[in-house]
Design a protein around this motif. Structure first.
Motif, PDB file in Angstrom:
ATOM      1  N   ARG A  42       0.877  -1.235  -0.034  1.00 54.84           N
ATOM      2  CA  ARG A  42       0.026  -0.177   0.124  1.00 54.84           C
ATOM      3  C   ARG A  42       0.800   1.345  -0.177  1.00 54.84           C
ATOM      4  O   ARG A  42       0.589   2.206  -0.624  1.00 54.84           O
ATOM      5  CB  ARG A  42      -0.957  -0.071   1.360  1.00 54.84           C
ATOM      6  N   ILE A  43       2.159   1.076   0.588  1.00 50.93           N
ATOM      7  CA  ILE A  43       2.702   2.359   0.634  1.00 50.93           C
ATOM      8  C   ILE A  43       3.305   2.479  -0.786  1.00 50.93           C
ATOM      9  O   ILE A  43       3.446   3.710  -1.143  1.00 50.93           O
ATOM     10  CB  ILE A  43       4.069   1.980   1.594  1.00 50.93           C
ATOM     11  N   VAL A  44       3.789   1.467  -1.711  1.00 53.94           N
ATOM     12  CA  VAL A  44       4.483   1.606  -2.792  1.00 53.94           C
ATOM     13  C   VAL A  44       3.116   2.275  -3.823  1.00 53.94           C
ATOM     14  O   VAL A  44       3.500   3.173  -4.742  1.00 53.94           O
ATOM     15  CB  VAL A  44       4.651   0.413  -3.260  1.00 53.94           C
ATOM     16  N   LEU A  45       1.988   1.671  -3.726  1.00 53.73           N
ATOM     17  CA  LEU A  45       0.739   1.961  -4.458  1.00 53.73           C
ATOM     18  C   LEU A  45       0.522   3.555  -4.284  1.00 53.73           C
ATOM     19  O   LEU A  45       0.225   4.502  -5.225  1.00 53.73           O
ATOM     20  CB  LEU A  45      -0.443   1.287  -4.172  1.00 53.73           C
ATOM     21  N   ASP A  46       0.520   3.867  -3.041  1.00 53.29           N
ATOM     22  CA  ASP A  46       0.295   5.344  -2.650  1.00 53.29           C
ATOM     23  C   ASP A  46       1.455   6.303  -3.445  1.00 53.29           C
ATOM     24  O   ASP A  46       1.321   7.389  -3.886  1.00 53.29           O
ATOM     25  CB  ASP A  46       0.138   5.773  -1.335  1.00 53.29           C
ATOM     26  N   ALA A  47       2.772   5.761  -3.292  1.00 51.42           N
ATOM     27  CA  ALA A  47       3.778   6.499  -3.993  1.00 51.42           C
ATOM     28  C   ALA A  47       3.850   6.403  -5.227  1.00 51.42           C
ATOM     29  O   ALA A  47       4.335   7.585  -5.975  1.00 51.42           O
ATOM     30  CB  ALA A  47       5.208   5.918  -3.253  1.00 51.42           C
ATOM     31  N   ALA A  48       3.536   5.463  -5.920  1.00 46.90           N
ATOM     32  CA  ALA A  48       3.159   5.505  -7.476  1.00 46.90           C
ATOM     33  C   ALA A  48       2.149   6.553  -7.679  1.00 46.90           C
ATOM     34  O   ALA A  48       2.178   6.893  -8.865  1.00 46.90           O
ATOM     35  CB  ALA A  48       2.986   4.091  -7.765  1.00 46.90           C
ATOM     36  N   HIS A  49       1.394   6.697  -6.843  1.00 46.16           N
ATOM     37  CA  HIS A  49       0.188   7.629  -7.046  1.00 46.16           C
ATOM     38  C   HIS A  49       0.699   9.257  -7.242  1.00 46.16           C
ATOM     39  O   HIS A  49      -0.006   9.954  -7.629  1.00 46.16           O
ATOM     40  CB  HIS A  49      -0.959   7.468  -6.031  1.00 46.16           C
ATOM     41  N   GLY A  50       1.725   9.183  -6.662  1.00 51.71           N
ATOM     42  CA  GLY A  50       2.538  10.537  -6.672  1.00 51.71           C
ATOM     43  C   GLY A  50       2.456  11.281  -5.185  1.00 51.71           C
ATOM     44  O   GLY A  50       2.787  12.341  -5.211  1.00 51.71           O
ATOM     45  N   TYR A  51       1.894  10.551  -4.304  1.00 48.42           N
ATOM     46  CA  TYR A  51       1.946  11.130  -2.698  1.00 48.42           C
ATOM     47  C   TYR A  51       3.326  11.238  -2.408  1.00 48.42           C
ATOM     48  O   TYR A  51       4.131  10.562  -2.348  1.00 48.42           O
ATOM     49  CB  TYR A  51       0.982  10.368  -1.868  1.00 48.42           C
ATOM     50  N   SER A  52       3.544  12.382  -1.546  1.00 45.55           N
ATOM     51  CA  SER A  52       4.735  12.529  -0.670  1.00 45.55           C
ATOM     52  C   SER A  52       4.796  11.456   0.314  1.00 45.55           C
ATOM     53  O   SER A  52       3.898  11.001   0.858  1.00 45.55           O
ATOM     54  CB  SER A  52       4.839  13.840  -0.133  1.00 45.55           C
ATOM     55  N   ASN A  53       5.929  11.250   0.902  1.00 47.06           N
ATOM     56  CA  ASN A  53       6.289  10.492   1.926  1.00 47.06           C
ATOM     57  C   ASN A  53       5.335  10.808   3.243  1.00 47.06           C
ATOM     58  O   ASN A  53       4.634   9.915   3.806  1.00 47.06           O
ATOM     59  CB  ASN A  53       7.551  10.313   2.406  1.00 47.06           C
ATOM     60  N   ALA A  54       5.233  12.294   3.405  1.00 49.91           N
ATOM     61  CA  ALA A  54       4.467  12.760   4.551  1.00 49.91           C
ATOM     62  C   ALA A  54       3.101  12.394   4.502  1.00 49.91           C
ATOM     63  O   ALA A  54       2.154  11.654   5.317  1.00 49.91           O
ATOM     64  CB  ALA A  54       4.743  14.146   4.761  1.00 49.91           C
ATOM     65  N   ARG A  55       2.352  12.420   3.127  1.00 47.02           N
ATOM     66  CA  ARG A  55       0.977  12.077   2.770  1.00 47.02           C
ATOM     67  C   ARG A  55       0.805  10.621   3.105  1.00 47.02           C
ATOM     68  O   ARG A  55      -0.240  10.169   3.358  1.00 47.02           O
ATOM     69  CB  ARG A  55       0.700  12.586   1.422  1.00 47.02           C
ATOM     70  N   VAL A  56       1.853   9.689   2.610  1.00 39.65           N
ATOM     71  CA  VAL A  56       1.599   8.404   2.335  1.00 39.65           C
ATOM     72  C   VAL A  56       1.571   7.900   3.906  1.00 39.65           C
ATOM     73  O   VAL A  56       0.654   7.025   4.508  1.00 39.65           O
ATOM     74  CB  VAL A  56       2.606   7.612   1.665  1.00 39.65           C
ATOM     75  N   ALA A  57       2.224   8.488   4.850  1.00 37.97           N
ATOM     76  CA  ALA A  57       2.427   8.254   6.173  1.00 37.97           C
ATOM     77  C   ALA A  57       0.928   8.400   6.794  1.00 37.97           C
ATOM     78  O   ALA A  57       0.538   7.839   7.622  1.00 37.97           O
ATOM     79  CB  ALA A  57       3.439   9.098   6.838  1.00 37.97           C
ATOM     80  N   LEU A  58       0.482   9.644   6.294  1.00 37.71           N
ATOM     81  CA  LEU A  58      -0.875   9.985   7.094  1.00 37.71           C
ATOM     82  C   LEU A  58      -1.813   8.975   6.568  1.00 37.71           C
ATOM     83  O   LEU A  58      -2.627   8.752   7.458  1.00 37.71           O
ATOM     84  CB  LEU A  58      -1.180  11.451   6.655  1.00 37.71           C
ATOM     85  N   ARG A  59      -1.932   8.741   5.333  1.00 35.19           N
ATOM     86  CA  ARG A  59      -3.044   8.210   4.824  1.00 35.19           C
ATOM     87  C   ARG A  59      -2.797   6.631   5.426  1.00 35.19           C
ATOM     88  O   ARG A  59      -3.984   5.873   5.413  1.00 35.19           O
ATOM     89  CB  ARG A  59      -2.747   7.876   3.269  1.00 35.19           C
ATOM     90  N   GLN A  60      -1.603   5.929   5.616  1.00 32.94           N
ATOM     91  CA  GLN A  60      -1.402   4.695   5.964  1.00 32.94           C
ATOM     92  C   GLN A  60      -1.291   4.573   7.612  1.00 32.94           C
ATOM     93  O   GLN A  60      -1.166   3.244   7.975  1.00 32.94           O
ATOM     94  CB  GLN A  60      -0.341   3.943   5.042  1.00 32.94           C
ATOM     95  N   ARG A  61      -1.317   5.835   8.148  1.00 30.21           N
ATOM     96  CA  ARG A  61      -1.282   5.811   9.755  1.00 30.21           C
ATOM     97  C   ARG A  61       0.221   5.080  10.021  1.00 30.21           C
ATOM     98  O   ARG A  61       0.301   4.129  11.024  1.00 30.21           O
ATOM     99  CB  ARG A  61      -2.343   5.395  10.261  1.00 30.21           C
ATOM    100  N   LEU A  62       1.295   5.489   9.336  1.00 29.19           N
ATOM    101  CA  LEU A  62       2.615   5.001   9.905  1.00 29.19           C
ATOM    102  C   LEU A  62       3.411   5.933   9.807  1.00 29.19           C
ATOM    103  O   LEU A  62       3.286   7.112   9.757  1.00 29.19           O
ATOM    104  CB  LEU A  62       3.146   4.228   8.447  1.00 29.19           C
ATOM    105  N   HIS A  63       4.656   5.448  10.531  1.00 29.68           N
ATOM    106  CA  HIS A  63       5.743   6.588  10.769  1.00 29.68           C
ATOM    107  C   HIS A  63       6.333   6.961   9.489  1.00 29.68           C
ATOM    108  O   HIS A  63       6.652   6.291   8.512  1.00 29.68           O
ATOM    109  CB  HIS A  63       6.826   6.085  11.393  1.00 29.68           C
ATOM    110  N   LEU A  64       6.741   8.132   9.317  1.00 28.13           N
ATOM    111  CA  LEU A  64       7.501   8.745   8.040  1.00 28.13           C
ATOM    112  C   LEU A  64       8.631   7.784   7.729  1.00 28.13           C
ATOM    113  O   LEU A  64       8.949   7.706   6.608  1.00 28.13           O
ATOM    114  CB  LEU A  64       7.923  10.165   8.221  1.00 28.13           C
ATOM    115  N   ASP A  65       9.323   7.479   8.564  1.00 26.99           N
ATOM    116  CA  ASP A  65      10.432   6.673   8.360  1.00 26.99           C
ATOM    117  C   ASP A  65      10.165   5.374   7.932  1.00 26.99           C
ATOM    118  O   ASP A  65      10.995   4.745   6.901  1.00 26.99           O
ATOM    119  CB  ASP A  65      11.465   6.441   9.691  1.00 26.99           C
ATOM    120  N   THR A  66       9.101   4.729   8.162  1.00 28.18           N
ATOM    121  CA  THR A  66       8.560   3.600   7.734  1.00 28.18           C
ATOM    122  C   THR A  66       8.358   3.582   6.169  1.00 28.18           C
ATOM    123  O   THR A  66       8.748   2.881   5.350  1.00 28.18           O
ATOM    124  CB  THR A  66       7.628   2.903   8.579  1.00 28.18           C
TER     125      THR A  66
END
Length: 158
Positions: A42-66
């Motif tokens: 899911r991280i990869v799919l969000d990243a491929a969608h063009g989201y920033s790391n911070a946005r992916v972290a918020l969407r997936q409820r994960l730490h930015l480092d993850t």
């Protein structure tokens, strides 16, 4: 006074082919895949969608480092980068030869070895293994684990 601009680190660009996207979407919605793998996909799919790391972290409820870690691994290694790396763990305490000798001992009848028993118990096997010099120390529970790996239970047979 001169001001210096600090470059803002950019997230790694992820570009997926149609087949990669299909495969990842299937994994992302899988009910049988391991949970950690689903999160990484899911991280990869969000990243491929063009989201920033911070946005992916918020969407997936994960730490930015993850997010940064798994996005980078996918960018470098593809789908194989989403797998866990092998871990060394604690080295085995007993060698394969010692395990085989304990198993061979358990397969013998106690009377054949000169022990006045009708059946082996795990405690008796541990004592006998130490007495024969197979190992310096071994517990009854370790004997049970060694034998359970080979589905042997000598204390249940007459």
């Amino acid at each position: 006074m001169e001001s210096f601009r600090v470059p803002i680190p950019r997230a790694r660009q992820i570009v997926l082919t149609a087949s990669e996207r299909r495969r990842l979407k299937k994994l992302a919605h899988s009910r049988t895949a391991p949970y950690q793998q689903v999160v990484r996909v899911r991280i990869v799919l969000d990243a491929a969608h063009g989201y920033s790391n911070a946005r992916v972290a918020l969407r997936q409820r994960l730490h930015l480092d993850t997010v940064r870690l798994w996005r980078g691994r996918y960018a470098d290694q593809g789908i194989d980068g989403l797998k866990d790396r092998p871990r060394t763990g604690r080295p085995p305490r007993f060698t394969p030869i010692q395990r085989a000798e304990v198993t061979a001992l358990a397969c013998q009848l106690p009377a054949e070895t000169g022990v006045p028993l009708s059946r082996w118990s795990s405690t008796d096997l541990a004592s006998e293994a130490i007495g024969r010099g197979i190992t310096d120390t071994i517990s009854a529970s370790t004997i049970r684990r060694i034998l359970a790996a080979d589905v042997l239970k000598p204390w249940q047979y007459a």
